[in-house]
Write a protein that holds these residues in place. Structure first.
Motif, PDB file in Angstrom:
ATOM      1  N   THR A 143     -53.647 -44.072 -11.539  1.00  0.00           N
ATOM      2  CA  THR A 143     -52.793 -45.253 -11.606  1.00  0.00           C
ATOM      3  C   THR A 143     -51.392 -44.889 -11.151  1.00  0.00           C
ATOM      4  OG1 THR A 143     -51.848 -46.942 -13.073  1.00  0.00           O
ATOM      5  CG2 THR A 143     -52.273 -44.771 -14.031  1.00  0.00           C
ATOM      6  N   ALA A 144     -50.706 -45.839 -10.520  1.00  0.00           N
ATOM      7  CA  ALA A 144     -49.354 -45.575 -10.027  1.00  0.00           C
ATOM      8  C   ALA A 144     -48.372 -45.447 -11.182  1.00  0.00           C
ATOM      9  CB  ALA A 144     -48.914 -46.700  -9.085  1.00  0.00           C
ATOM     10  N   LYS A 145     -48.541 -46.275 -12.203  1.00  0.00           N
ATOM     11  CA  LYS A 145     -47.647 -46.236 -13.352  1.00  0.00           C
ATOM     12  C   LYS A 145     -48.466 -46.348 -14.624  1.00  0.00           C
ATOM     13  CE  LYS A 145     -43.353 -48.216 -15.114  1.00  0.00           C
ATOM     14  NZ  LYS A 145     -42.303 -49.261 -14.927  1.00  0.00           N
ATOM     15  N   ALA A 146     -48.570 -45.250 -15.337  1.00  0.00           N
ATOM     16  CA  ALA A 146     -49.402 -45.212 -16.539  1.00  0.00           C
ATOM     17  C   ALA A 146     -48.706 -45.905 -17.702  1.00  0.00           C
ATOM     18  CB  ALA A 146     -49.712 -43.766 -16.912  1.00  0.00           C
ATOM     19  N   GLY A 147     -49.506 -46.586 -18.515  1.00  0.00           N
ATOM     20  CA  GLY A 147     -49.001 -47.231 -19.716  1.00  0.00           C
ATOM     21  C   GLY A 147     -49.830 -46.831 -20.915  1.00  0.00           C
TER      22      GLY A 147
END
Length: 274
Positions: A143-147
């Motif tokens: 994923t480009a931006k992990a949450g």
């Protein structure tokens, strides 16, 4: 104001690169820069902590005055000012140093936040990536931006990925340390009988801080952890020293006063010797 902010940013960045040139480690450079800033801000932070501790010490007497003169505001103000003078307390002394420190600490935060540390690790801590990003990599979640939900879904689908502890372990330990230090700082700040609101903040602030730190780069966490640790050590030292100073009564004589009879007898002995 913008040029001043940029000048401060360039100065901190230059110092960071200077420490890197000496140590050849961005992790060490961050620690040295953090220590340097805390040392330079020491007089202000010390004044703030001393004022805060003295205000805590006089709270029981302050409440007594408020109850005694609740119907006479003018007399209450006079007595409160006498109490402040007795303990050498200036209510504004706790706020003004903080207002000076905050912009500098925020500036340091932004410098480290925006710096490109590459893929360097320091004591198992990735200076570039956040804990969420590292755990996503360990779990094999692209994923480009992990949450938070990304990591949770990754744990559900691939729990074996947590065994890649070496990838995120150092950052995880630092993250937990920041939460503990924040909790401990809240604990020593709210000494005595804490109100329900203060008790709530005692556990809410550590959880809130840990939540914020989940998505921050490891370099920022390193700065925040070292700065918080220094702040706690300083606060404990100041509280102990201030408590001793307040509890001690003023010494009126360097030596214990002698009685008149003893002084007369000593004078007679001296006369005989002469």
């Amino acid at each position: 104001m913008g040029s001043l902010w940029q000048s401060g940013s360039d100065l901190l960045l230059g110092v960071l690169n200077f420490f890197y040139g000496i140590s050849h480690s961005y992790g060490v450079a961050i620690i040295l820069l953090t220590i340097l800033v805390r040392v330079l801000l020491y007089p202000l932070s010390h004044k703030q902590l001393v004022s805060m501790k003295k205000m805590q010490q006089i709270q029981p007497r302050l409440k007594t005055l408020q109850e005694k003169y609740k119907d006479d505001k003018q007399k209450l103000n006079q007595e409160v000012m006498k109490l402040y003078r007795e303990y050498g307390v200036n209510p504004a002394a706790g706020c003004l140093p903080l207002l000076v420190q905050l912009p500098i600490l925020i500036l340091l935060f932004k410098v480290i936040m925006n710096y490109d540390f590459g893929e360097e690790f320091f004591l198992g801590i990735s200076l570039k990536h956040s804990l969420l990003s590292l755990m996503s990599q360990a779990l094999g979640v692209a994923t480009a931006k992990a949450g938070v939900m990304t990591v949770i879904s990754g744990i559900v689908s691939n729990p074996a990925g947590l065994l890649n502890f070496g990838l995120y372990g150092g950052t995880l330990i630092l993250w937990l340390l920041i939460g503990f230090v924040t909790w401990f700082q809240q604990k020593i700040t709210t000494t005595g009988a804490a109100s329900e609101q203060m008790a709530f903040m005692g556990w809410f602030m550590p959880l809130f801080m840990m939540f914020i730190c989940l998505s921050l780069p490891g370099g920022v966490l390193l700065y925040w952890g070292v700065s918080s640790l220094i702040g706690v050590v300083q606060q404990v030292w100041v509280q102990r020293r201030t408590s001793v100073e307040i509890s001690q009564k003023p010494v009126l004589y360097k030596d214990k006063p002698r009685s008149a009879e003893k002084s007369k007898a000593e004078s007679e002995e001296v006369s005989k010797d002469v």
